[in-house]
Write a protein that holds these residues in place. Sequence first.
Motif, mmCIF file in Angstrom:
data_model
loop_
_atom_site.group_PDB
_atom_site.id
_atom_site.type_symbol
_atom_site.label_atom_id
_atom_site.label_comp_id
_atom_site.label_asym_id
_atom_site.label_seq_id
_atom_site.Cartn_x
_atom_site.Cartn_y
_atom_site.Cartn_z
ATOM 1 N N MET A 183 -14.401 2.522 -3.214
ATOM 2 C CA MET A 183 -14.178 3.773 -2.496
ATOM 3 C C MET A 183 -12.984 4.491 -3.139
ATOM 4 O O MET A 183 -11.832 4.050 -3.008
ATOM 5 N N TYR A 184 -13.275 5.597 -3.855
ATOM 6 C CA TYR A 184 -12.228 6.387 -4.483
ATOM 7 C C TYR A 184 -11.764 7.480 -3.521
ATOM 8 O O TYR A 184 -12.587 8.126 -2.862
ATOM 9 N N LEU A 185 -10.471 7.698 -3.499
ATOM 10 C CA LEU A 185 -9.904 8.827 -2.750
ATOM 11 C C LEU A 185 -9.445 9.866 -3.770
ATOM 12 O O LEU A 185 -8.391 9.696 -4.411
ATOM 13 N N LEU A 236 0.833 -1.208 0.000
ATOM 14 C CA LEU A 236 0.000 0.000 0.000
ATOM 15 C C LEU A 236 0.863 1.252 0.000
ATOM 16 O O LEU A 236 0.597 2.215 -0.724
ATOM 17 N N GLY A 237 1.930 1.254 0.791
ATOM 18 C CA GLY A 237 2.833 2.410 0.801
ATOM 19 C C GLY A 237 3.497 2.605 -0.546
ATOM 20 O O GLY A 237 3.698 3.745 -0.994
ATOM 21 N N LEU A 275 -2.151 7.435 3.302
ATOM 22 C CA LEU A 275 -1.648 6.138 3.740
ATOM 23 C C LEU A 275 -2.162 5.789 5.132
ATOM 24 O O LEU A 275 -2.575 4.649 5.391
ATOM 25 N N ARG A 276 -2.158 6.765 6.034
ATOM 26 C CA ARG A 276 -2.611 6.498 7.401
ATOM 27 C C ARG A 276 -4.092 6.116 7.444
ATOM 28 O O ARG A 276 -4.487 5.166 8.136
ATOM 29 N N ASP A 277 -4.943 6.847 6.703
ATOM 30 C CA ASP A 277 -6.377 6.541 6.713
ATOM 31 C C ASP A 277 -6.655 5.178 6.067
ATOM 32 O O ASP A 277 -7.501 4.412 6.551
ATOM 33 N N ALA A 278 -5.941 4.871 4.975
ATOM 34 C CA ALA A 278 -6.167 3.575 4.316
ATOM 35 C C ALA A 278 -5.734 2.428 5.222
ATOM 36 O O ALA A 278 -6.444 1.413 5.353
ATOM 37 N N LYS A 279 -4.573 2.573 5.878
ATOM 38 C CA LYS A 279 -4.142 1.543 6.817
ATOM 39 C C LYS A 279 -5.113 1.395 7.977
ATOM 40 O O LYS A 279 -5.402 0.282 8.442
ATOM 41 N N SER A 280 -5.636 2.525 8.470
ATOM 42 C CA SER A 280 -6.584 2.474 9.584
ATOM 43 C C SER A 280 -7.844 1.710 9.198
ATOM 44 O O SER A 280 -8.369 0.928 9.987
ATOM 45 N N HIS A 323 -13.053 13.746 10.361
ATOM 46 C CA HIS A 323 -13.649 12.637 9.627
ATOM 47 C C HIS A 323 -12.545 11.753 9.061
ATOM 48 O O HIS A 323 -11.463 12.232 8.697
ATOM 49 N N ASP A 324 -12.838 10.457 8.947
ATOM 50 C CA ASP A 324 -11.883 9.524 8.345
ATOM 51 C C ASP A 324 -12.649 8.370 7.706
ATOM 52 O O ASP A 324 -13.878 8.264 7.790
ATOM 53 N N LEU A 325 -11.897 7.463 7.042
ATOM 54 C CA LEU A 325 -12.516 6.375 6.274
ATOM 55 C C LEU A 325 -13.153 5.334 7.172
ATOM 56 O O LEU A 325 -14.187 4.740 6.828
ATOM 57 N N ARG A 326 -12.568 5.075 8.341
ATOM 58 C CA ARG A 326 -13.112 4.041 9.211
ATOM 59 C C ARG A 326 -14.506 4.433 9.714
ATOM 60 O O ARG A 326 -15.434 3.619 9.704
#
Length: 436
Positions: A85-87, A6-7, A24-29, A134-137
């Motif tokens: 889910m597109y970023l 992912l990184g 990267l942080r939000d996707a990993k979370s 707000h975040d993805l989780r």
Amino acid sequence: MSSDSLGTFIHRLSGVYRDPQRVLRDAKSLISSPLGSQLGLITCVRPSNEALMLNDGSSTPPALLLRGTLPMTYQAVTYNIPIDMYLPPPYPLQSPTVFIRPMASMEIKDNHRHVGLDGRVYLPYLHDWRPGTHDLRELAVWMSSLFGAEPPCYARPANANGSATSNGSHNNPPPYSQATVASSSHTSSHASSAYSSISTAASTSTHATNNTNNAQEEMRKALEREISEANMVAETARRAAAEEDRMEAAHKRMQREHEQELSSMRAHATSKVQFEIHALFMGVKEELRLELKNQKQLEFGKDRIEKLLNEGGERKGQLEEGNKEMDEAIGGLEKWLVAVKEQKSTAADNGGKEERGQTKADLMALPVDTHSAQMLALSAENAAIDDCIYFLDRALVQGSISVEVFLKEVRKLSKRQFMAKGHLIKIAQTRAAEYR
């Protein structure tokens, strides 16, 4: 997909995102969260064909796409819905774009509150998106909760090729039946194997129609045994599920009772602490009130003592000044007595012709200072002028002098008398100022 992969993908897209570390942080979370592990969400980056098409016909540069399934619980059964889910490149300043990707046998529900016919998801969480809060989780949790209350898609009827029913509307059919079901029971599994055995036995009996009656009887008995076993397994599963529900209800009841007891103890402790704090507060308040009262009394006493000290000082000054004036008066009186004695001794030595017991007029009033002597002389002059004017008036009446002489002499005497009286007034003002 691993965190390193992912990184690597996000590093390739470092020119697309303004904050790659946040992406990267939000996707990993999301992937490492319990929800992500349940979904089996995977990340996929396809720079060549993963651009997001916008409503105006334009497209974004190739962006990160999180593709997987979202769990939702509908009528006590958990279903998994395929999502993309597109970023977008402005992420996290702009909210992510989410689409429901139904399979061939699925159809999106008409007039859904949060999903359009094109599969795009519209949520208050996305509308109120804030980068700092707000975040993805949390977005995934929101979608799972809302879609569990109102599923966005359902399975198409077997006799309908992508068209609506005859009445033109859908009566909230169940979610897609071919999606992954998370909570399945042993009952459905054994029942399906039993029905499969029934079909096999029926087929065997059909093909063995020409066999002997003994073979048919054995097949029937075997079929009955399988059905009986399937029913026993289903009954056992039902009882196990009922026992599990009963134990869960008992556990919840005990938990509620424990929470109520804790709540009661907490309320009692809170009430006791509040009472103690209130009593302590009232005691401190009373002490402060007494201290303030004593402080006011001390300040009042201090002001009064200072006032008395000031008045005593002023009184002391006045007494000292009066004592000084009294000493001066006593000194003057002593001088006067000495002068009287000297005059008496001088008169006795000269052998005055006055008879004994008679006193000269000059010795009756002796001045003790210069101002007194001046006032005595001016007073005598004023009285003498009055007498002279009187006798001039008598002479005019008797015809001893003429009017011209009378007026001339009176004018001279009046001038002298005016000067004498003015001098007396001036001396009196000076003496008054000295005694103030």
